[in-house]
Write an enzyme that holds these catalytic residues in place. Sequence first.
Site, mmCIF file in Angstrom:
data_model
loop_
_atom_site.group_PDB
_atom_site.id
_atom_site.type_symbol
_atom_site.label_atom_id
_atom_site.label_comp_id
_atom_site.label_asym_id
_atom_site.label_seq_id
_atom_site.Cartn_x
_atom_site.Cartn_y
_atom_site.Cartn_z
ATOM 1 N N GLY A 72 -11.068 -6.029 1.462
ATOM 2 C CA GLY A 72 -11.702 -6.099 2.775
ATOM 3 C C GLY A 72 -12.196 -7.497 3.107
ATOM 4 N N ALA A 73 -11.400 -8.502 2.733
ATOM 5 C CA ALA A 73 -11.884 -9.881 2.799
ATOM 6 C C ALA A 73 -11.253 -10.716 3.911
ATOM 7 C CB ALA A 73 -11.691 -10.548 1.440
ATOM 8 N N ASP A 115 -1.222 -1.730 -3.951
ATOM 9 C CA ASP A 115 -2.579 -1.788 -3.402
ATOM 10 C C ASP A 115 -3.125 -0.355 -3.258
ATOM 11 O OD1 ASP A 115 -4.794 -3.069 -2.256
ATOM 12 O OD2 ASP A 115 -3.968 -2.934 -0.223
ATOM 13 N N SER A 132 0.846 -1.195 0.000
ATOM 14 C CA SER A 132 0.000 0.000 0.000
ATOM 15 C C SER A 132 0.881 1.245 0.000
ATOM 16 C CB SER A 132 -0.885 0.010 1.245
ATOM 17 O OG SER A 132 -0.076 0.232 2.405
ATOM 18 N N ASP A 136 -5.245 -8.293 4.764
ATOM 19 C CA ASP A 136 -4.262 -7.556 5.550
ATOM 20 C C ASP A 136 -4.575 -7.707 7.039
ATOM 21 O OD1 ASP A 136 -2.344 -5.891 6.557
ATOM 22 O OD2 ASP A 136 -3.037 -4.082 5.566
ATOM 23 N N SER A 137 -5.814 -7.423 7.421
ATOM 24 C CA SER A 137 -6.178 -7.440 8.842
ATOM 25 C C SER A 137 -5.865 -8.778 9.522
ATOM 26 C CB SER A 137 -7.661 -7.107 9.016
ATOM 27 O OG SER A 137 -7.898 -5.775 8.593
ATOM 28 N N ASN A 153 -8.181 -10.150 -1.026
ATOM 29 C CA ASN A 153 -7.214 -9.315 -0.299
ATOM 30 C C ASN A 153 -7.269 -9.536 1.202
ATOM 31 O OD1 ASN A 153 -6.767 -8.186 -2.783
ATOM 32 N ND2 ASN A 153 -7.118 -6.082 -2.130
ATOM 33 N N HIS A 208 -12.861 -2.732 4.793
ATOM 34 C CA HIS A 208 -11.507 -2.854 5.333
ATOM 35 C C HIS A 208 -11.507 -2.859 6.870
ATOM 36 C CE1 HIS A 208 -10.457 -1.284 1.251
ATOM 37 N NE2 HIS A 208 -9.598 -2.277 1.361
ATOM 38 N N GLY A 209 -10.483 -3.468 7.453
ATOM 39 C CA GLY A 209 -10.285 -3.382 8.894
ATOM 40 C C GLY A 209 -10.886 -4.544 9.663
HETATM 41 P P1 13P Z 1 -8.795 -6.494 5.221
HETATM 42 O O1 13P Z 1 -8.751 -5.261 6.072
HETATM 43 O O2 13P Z 1 -10.119 -7.172 5.308
HETATM 44 O O3 13P Z 1 -7.665 -7.419 5.481
HETATM 45 O O4 13P Z 1 -8.665 -6.013 3.678
HETATM 46 C C1 13P Z 1 -7.399 -5.775 3.106
HETATM 47 C C2 13P Z 1 -7.478 -5.108 1.772
HETATM 48 O O5 13P Z 1 -8.501 -5.020 1.124
HETATM 49 C C3 13P Z 1 -6.226 -4.551 1.232
HETATM 50 O O6 13P Z 1 -6.440 -3.865 0.034
HETATM 51 O O1 G3H Z 2 -6.632 -1.498 2.150
HETATM 52 C C1 G3H Z 2 -5.921 -1.214 3.098
HETATM 53 C C2 G3H Z 2 -4.845 -2.160 3.492
HETATM 54 O O2 G3H Z 2 -5.237 -2.881 4.632
HETATM 55 C C3 G3H Z 2 -3.556 -1.411 3.681
HETATM 56 O O3 G3H Z 2 -3.588 -0.657 4.853
HETATM 57 O O4 G3H Z 2 -2.904 1.612 4.067
HETATM 58 O O5 G3H Z 2 -2.688 0.948 6.478
HETATM 59 O O6 G3H Z 2 -1.155 -0.035 4.759
HETATM 60 P P1 G3H Z 2 -2.523 0.545 5.057
HETATM 61 ZN ZN ZN Z 3 -8.294 -2.881 -0.110
#
Ligand code: 13P
Ligand code: G3H
Ligand code: ZN
Length: 311
Positions: free
Chosen positions: A214-215, A82, A49, A258-259, A256, A180-181
Site C-alpha cells: 500500500g505504498a 502478490d 496478484s 500498483d495504484s 509495493n 491499498h488503493g
Molecule cells: P498501492 O495500492 O498503494 O499501490 O499498493 C499496492 C500493493 O500493496 C500491492 O500488493
Molecule cells: O494489493 C493489491 C494490488 O493492488 C493488486 O490489486 O488484486 O486488484 O490485482 P488486484
Molecule cells: Zn499489497
Amino acid sequence: PLVNTKEMLQKAYEGGYAVGAFNVNDMEIVQGITEACSELKAPVILQVSAGARKYANHTYLVKLVEAAVKENPDVPMALHLDHGPSFELCKACIDGGFTSVMFDGSSKPYGENVEEARRVVEYAHKYNVTVEAELGKLAGIEDDVQVGDDDAQFTDPGEVQDFVTRTGVDSLAIAIGTSHGAYKFKPGQQPKLRLDILQEVASRLPGFPIVLHGASSVLPEFVEMVNQYGGKMPDAIGIPEEMLREAAKMAVCKINVDSDIRLAMTGVIRKYMFEHPDHFDPRQYLGAARTAVKDMVAHKINVVLGCAGKA
Ligand code: 13P
Ligand code: G3H
Ligand code: ZN
Ligand code: NA
C-alpha cells in the site's frame, strides 16, 4: 536474469535502499517498468496478484516476464505472487515458474498464519523460491478482505521474532499506516507512517528485510490529470514520497506499487483521448500509457527507492 528475492533484498538492506515491487497485468506495464529499470540499472520485482492471474492468465504473464528478462539481460528481476491467499495458489505459482511468493495470512488468526506460512516455506525453499508473509492488517481493501479504517491493526513488534523463526519466511510485510488503493487518508487528515513501529520491528529482526504494501504516493500530477480530463477521483491521496524514502533507508527493502501505475495510465489515456478524438489505434494511447509508466517508475527509482545503479 530471473532470480528470487533473497540477494536483492539483502543487498537493499545493507545499502539502505529498497527495491520496487510493481504489479503487472499486461504487456505495456511489463515493458514500461522494465525499460525504466534497464536504463537506470535497477533491480526489480514484478508481482502478479490473484486478480492479475485471473485477468491475463498465468501463462501469458510468465511469458511476458520471460520476454522482459530476455530483452533486459542485465536487470535482476523476480517474478512474485502478490497476496497469495492459500498454500494451493502459492504452490501453483512455484510450480509454474515464479521465483517468489507472498502467502498472505494476515487476516487469519496468528496460529493459522504461522502454520500455513510455514507450509508454504517448506515447499518453496525446495525450489529456491523465496517467501514473504504478513503480520498486522492494512486499512482499506486487501484483495477480497475489507478492513475498515477503525480496525486497521498495526503490526505488533512483540510477535515478529516468533513469527519469522517459526515460519522461516524470507521477508515480512508489516502494517505501519499504509493501505491499498488511491484513498489512503481522509481529506484533511495528516498522512502519517509509524516509523517508530518499523524501528521497533527492525531492532527485533536485525538484518531482516521488511516489506511495505500500500505504498503508492497517489501522485498528484496524475490525480489532477484524471480529474481534468473527465475523471472523478476527488480526495485521492497517498503516502508522501519523503516518508517512503525514510522507510527505504531503514529496514524496508521492498516497496509495493500498483495504484500509481493505474493512475498514470488512466490519466494519460484520458488526456490522450481528449486531445485526439479522431484517433482509434490502441497502439497510440497504450503507447502513451506505457511511456507514462516508464517515466513514473524512473521517478520512483530516483526519488523514493534509491535503487538506481544497484543491478
Ligand atoms: P498501492 O495500492 O498503494 O499501490 O499498493 C499496492 C500493493 O500493496 C500491492 O500488493
Ligand atoms: O494489493 C493489491 C494490488 O493492488 C493488486 O490489486 O488484486 O486488484 O490485482 P488486484
Ligand atoms: Zn499489497
Ligand atoms: Na532499506
